[in-house]
Design a protein around this motif. Structure first.
Motif, PDB file in Angstrom:
ATOM      1  N   MET A   1      35.722  96.934   3.169  1.00  0.00           N
ATOM      2  CA  MET A   1      35.750  96.844   1.706  1.00  0.00           C
ATOM      3  C   MET A   1      35.396  98.200   1.093  1.00  0.00           C
ATOM      4  N   ASN A   2      36.202  98.633   0.188  1.00  0.00           N
ATOM      5  CA  ASN A   2      35.932  99.966  -0.357  1.00  0.00           C
ATOM      6  C   ASN A   2      34.864  99.918  -1.460  1.00  0.00           C
ATOM      7  N   ARG A   3      34.476 101.048  -1.909  1.00  0.00           N
ATOM      8  CA  ARG A   3      33.367 101.192  -2.860  1.00  0.00           C
ATOM      9  C   ARG A   3      33.673 100.503  -4.207  1.00  0.00           C
ATOM     10  N   ALA A   4      34.910 100.637  -4.683  1.00  0.00           N
ATOM     11  CA  ALA A   4      35.300 100.032  -5.967  1.00  0.00           C
ATOM     12  C   ALA A   4      35.223  98.506  -5.917  1.00  0.00           C
ATOM     13  N   ALA A   5      35.679  97.934  -4.806  1.00  0.00           N
ATOM     14  CA  ALA A   5      35.654  96.468  -4.665  1.00  0.00           C
ATOM     15  C   ALA A   5      34.214  95.953  -4.658  1.00  0.00           C
ATOM     16  N   ARG A   6      33.342  96.669  -3.955  1.00  0.00           N
ATOM     17  CA  ARG A   6      31.923  96.269  -3.906  1.00  0.00           C
ATOM     18  C   ARG A   6      31.291  96.323  -5.296  1.00  0.00           C
ATOM     19  N   LEU A   7      31.675  97.347  -6.023  1.00  0.00           N
ATOM     20  CA  LEU A   7      31.125  97.504  -7.380  1.00  0.00           C
ATOM     21  C   LEU A   7      31.552  96.334  -8.290  1.00  0.00           C
ATOM     22  N   VAL A   8      32.808  95.956  -8.165  1.00  0.00           N
ATOM     23  CA  VAL A   8      33.321  94.830  -8.969  1.00  0.00           C
ATOM     24  C   VAL A   8      32.569  93.547  -8.633  1.00  0.00           C
ATOM     25  N   ILE A   9      32.363  93.304  -7.343  1.00  0.00           N
ATOM     26  CA  ILE A   9      31.642  92.096  -6.906  1.00  0.00           C
ATOM     27  C   ILE A   9      30.220  92.084  -7.483  1.00  0.00           C
ATOM     28  N   TRP A  10      29.570  93.233  -7.423  1.00  0.00           N
ATOM     29  CA  TRP A  10      28.198  93.316  -7.952  1.00  0.00           C
ATOM     30  C   TRP A  10      28.164  93.063  -9.462  1.00  0.00           C
ATOM     31  N   VAL A  11      29.127  93.619 -10.164  1.00  0.00           N
ATOM     32  CA  VAL A  11      29.180  93.413 -11.623  1.00  0.00           C
ATOM     33  C   VAL A  11      29.371  91.929 -11.948  1.00  0.00           C
ATOM     34  N   VAL A  12      30.290  91.278 -11.187  1.00  0.00           N
ATOM     35  CA  VAL A  12      30.539  89.841 -11.411  1.00  0.00           C
ATOM     36  C   VAL A  12      29.279  89.033 -11.122  1.00  0.00           C
ATOM     37  N   VAL A  13      28.605  89.347 -10.034  1.00  0.00           N
ATOM     38  CA  VAL A  13      27.377  88.622  -9.661  1.00  0.00           C
ATOM     39  C   VAL A  13      26.320  88.764 -10.759  1.00  0.00           C
ATOM     40  N   VAL A  14      26.148  89.989 -11.242  1.00  0.00           N
ATOM     41  CA  VAL A  14      25.138  90.231 -12.293  1.00  0.00           C
ATOM     42  C   VAL A  14      25.508  89.487 -13.574  1.00  0.00           C
ATOM     43  N   LEU A  15      26.796  89.504 -13.948  1.00  0.00           N
ATOM     44  CA  LEU A  15      27.227  88.813 -15.174  1.00  0.00           C
ATOM     45  C   LEU A  15      27.036  87.298 -15.073  1.00  0.00           C
ATOM     46  N   VAL A  16      27.354  86.745 -13.900  1.00  0.00           N
ATOM     47  CA  VAL A  16      27.160  85.298 -13.693  1.00  0.00           C
ATOM     48  C   VAL A  16      25.672  84.955 -13.778  1.00  0.00           C
ATOM     49  N   ALA A  17      24.848  85.800 -13.145  1.00  0.00           N
ATOM     50  CA  ALA A  17      23.392  85.563 -13.180  1.00  0.00           C
ATOM     51  C   ALA A  17      22.874  85.618 -14.616  1.00  0.00           C
ATOM     52  N   LEU A  18      23.353  86.578 -15.389  1.00  0.00           N
ATOM     53  CA  LEU A  18      22.906  86.698 -16.788  1.00  0.00           C
ATOM     54  C   LEU A  18      23.355  85.489 -17.609  1.00  0.00           C
ATOM     55  N   ALA A  19      24.579  85.017 -17.339  1.00  0.00           N
ATOM     56  CA  ALA A  19      25.082  83.852 -18.077  1.00  0.00           C
ATOM     57  C   ALA A  19      24.239  82.614 -17.774  1.00  0.00           C
ATOM     58  N   ILE A  20      23.899  82.438 -16.494  1.00  0.00           N
ATOM     59  CA  ILE A  20      23.057  81.288 -16.109  1.00  0.00           C
ATOM     60  C   ILE A  20      21.693  81.385 -16.795  1.00  0.00           C
ATOM     61  N   LEU A  21      21.148  82.607 -16.785  1.00  0.00           N
ATOM     62  CA  LEU A  21      19.845  82.816 -17.435  1.00  0.00           C
ATOM     63  C   LEU A  21      19.940  82.493 -18.925  1.00  0.00           C
ATOM     64  N   TRP A  22      20.968  82.994 -19.580  1.00  0.00           N
ATOM     65  CA  TRP A  22      21.086  82.884 -21.042  1.00  0.00           C
ATOM     66  C   TRP A  22      21.324  81.441 -21.492  1.00  0.00           C
ATOM     67  N   PHE A  23      22.208  80.752 -20.770  1.00  0.00           N
ATOM     68  CA  PHE A  23      22.613  79.425 -21.238  1.00  0.00           C
ATOM     69  C   PHE A  23      21.775  78.280 -20.666  1.00  0.00           C
ATOM     70  N   PHE A  24      21.123  78.490 -19.536  1.00  0.00           N
ATOM     71  CA  PHE A  24      20.399  77.388 -18.910  1.00  0.00           C
ATOM     72  C   PHE A  24      18.908  77.672 -18.734  1.00  0.00           C
ATOM     73  N   VAL A  25      18.587  78.790 -18.100  1.00  0.00           N
ATOM     74  CA  VAL A  25      17.183  79.038 -17.752  1.00  0.00           C
ATOM     75  C   VAL A  25      16.329  79.364 -18.981  1.00  0.00           C
ATOM     76  N   PHE A  26      16.822  80.258 -19.855  1.00  0.00           N
ATOM     77  CA  PHE A  26      16.020  80.641 -21.019  1.00  0.00           C
ATOM     78  C   PHE A  26      15.758  79.461 -21.976  1.00  0.00           C
ATOM     79  N   PRO A  27      16.796  78.672 -22.343  1.00  0.00           N
ATOM     80  CA  PRO A  27      16.510  77.513 -23.202  1.00  0.00           C
ATOM     81  C   PRO A  27      15.516  76.539 -22.582  1.00  0.00           C
ATOM     82  N   TRP A  28      15.627  76.347 -21.265  1.00  0.00           N
ATOM     83  CA  TRP A  28      14.702  75.442 -20.574  1.00  0.00           C
ATOM     84  C   TRP A  28      13.272  76.008 -20.628  1.00  0.00           C
ATOM     85  N   ALA A  29      13.138  77.308 -20.326  1.00  0.00           N
ATOM     86  CA  ALA A  29      11.816  77.935 -20.333  1.00  0.00           C
ATOM     87  C   ALA A  29      11.228  77.966 -21.756  1.00  0.00           C
ATOM     88  N   GLU A  30      12.102  78.181 -22.731  1.00  0.00           N
ATOM     89  CA  GLU A  30      11.662  78.203 -24.131  1.00  0.00           C
ATOM     90  C   GLU A  30      11.071  76.845 -24.522  1.00  0.00           C
TER      91      GLU A  30
END
Lengths: 40, 234
Positions: A1-30
């Motif tokens: 896997m080349n460097r660009a592909a790895r970067l894309v995967i990491w960006v997607v993972v971070v965005l999914v994690a942020l979405a889960i935090l924003w829509f589910f975890v933060f309201p629950w913790a609040e």
């Protein structure tokens, strides 16, 4: 896997994690900290 | 070694996220509430002007609480006002003892309570007979009810609506579970019930303040209604 592909995967993972935090975890913790004092 | 590095980075990111979340909750949300309150001041003036132009307003004088009607019961008028739309500013709550002076909104959904104290729409508006319930945040979003536990029996709560000023006197405070819906049920007379989270920084329980109407546009009507009910029961 080349460097660009790895970067894309990491960006997607971070965005999914942020979405889960924003829509589910933060309201629950609040709600744990202060739900607004409603009854029922 | 690589796994250890990734785990370390993940833990640092988690810690930073928790820290930033707490900073936002405890201080950042205050800014959101302050901005909403500033906007609501104008909305409240507009509602007062609009409603006062469309209803019969009560006379300015009210009967003091230590002078209830005795003997024959005269006919008193009950003054009402139209229910506000969901999420709209409709009144102001002032509690001098704990420094509360906030615009109130119609509704107790998550978004409405971010703006300030909210009125449960299925209960009467403050100033009306029955049990008007107001909920508010304790430690976030401007923390309007942060010191509600400091209220004592005999303290007064002033609520201004389009009808005028309604003064309530605190009769009781208690701690209940969030599922104790009986605190919102109708009551004889005119009551204001304030609810907030308890203890501070936890939503495990609810702190509830029961206050009874002791002055205001509908006080004479409520006193007369209670007297009639008592006479009928006797």
């Amino acid at each position: 896997m080349n460097r660009a592909a790895r970067l894309v995967i990491w960006v997607v993972v971070v965005l999914v994690a942020l979405a889960i935090l924003w829509f589910f975890v933060f309201p629950w913790a609040e709600g744990l900290l202060d739900s607004g004092g409603t009854i029922g | 070694m690589k796994l250890l590095k990734i785990t370390g980075l993940a833990l640092v990111a988690f810690g930073a996220t928790v820290f930033l979340f707490l900073v936002y909750q405890l201080w950042g949300t205050d800014l959101i509430a302050a901005r909403s309150q500033a906007v609501a001041e104008e909305d409240l003036s507009f509602r007062f002007q609009e409603v006062r132009g469309s209803i019969t307003l009560p006379p300015v004088t009210t009967i003091p609480s230590d002078d209830p009607p005795v003997g024959t019961i005269p006919q008193f008028d009950l003054y009402g006002e139209p229910a506000p739309p969901d999420g709209d500013a409709f009144g102001r709550i002032v509690i001098d003892e704990i420094g509360v002076d906030d615009v109130m909104f119609e509704g107790v959904d998550r978004e409405t309570l971010k703006k300030g104290p909210g009125h449960m729409p299925w209960t009467p508006l403050p100033g009306q007979p029955g049990n008007a319930v107001i909920s508010g945040h304790r430690t976030t979003y401007g923390r309007p009810f942060y010191d509600l536990n400091a209220l004592a029996v005999g303290d007064t709560i002033s609520v201004e609506t389009a009808l005028g000023e309604h003064v309530y006197t605190v009769r009781e405070s208690l701690i209940v579970l969030p599922t104790d819906v009986w605190v919102t049920e109708p009551r004889t007379g005119a009551w204001l019930t304030l609810t907030t989270c308890h203890p501070q920084f936890s939503a495990k329980q609810r702190l509830v303040i029961f206050a009874e109407l002791t002055s205001g546009p509908n006080f004479a009507y409520v006193e007369a209604a209670i007297a009639i009910t008592s006479d009928q029961a006797a």
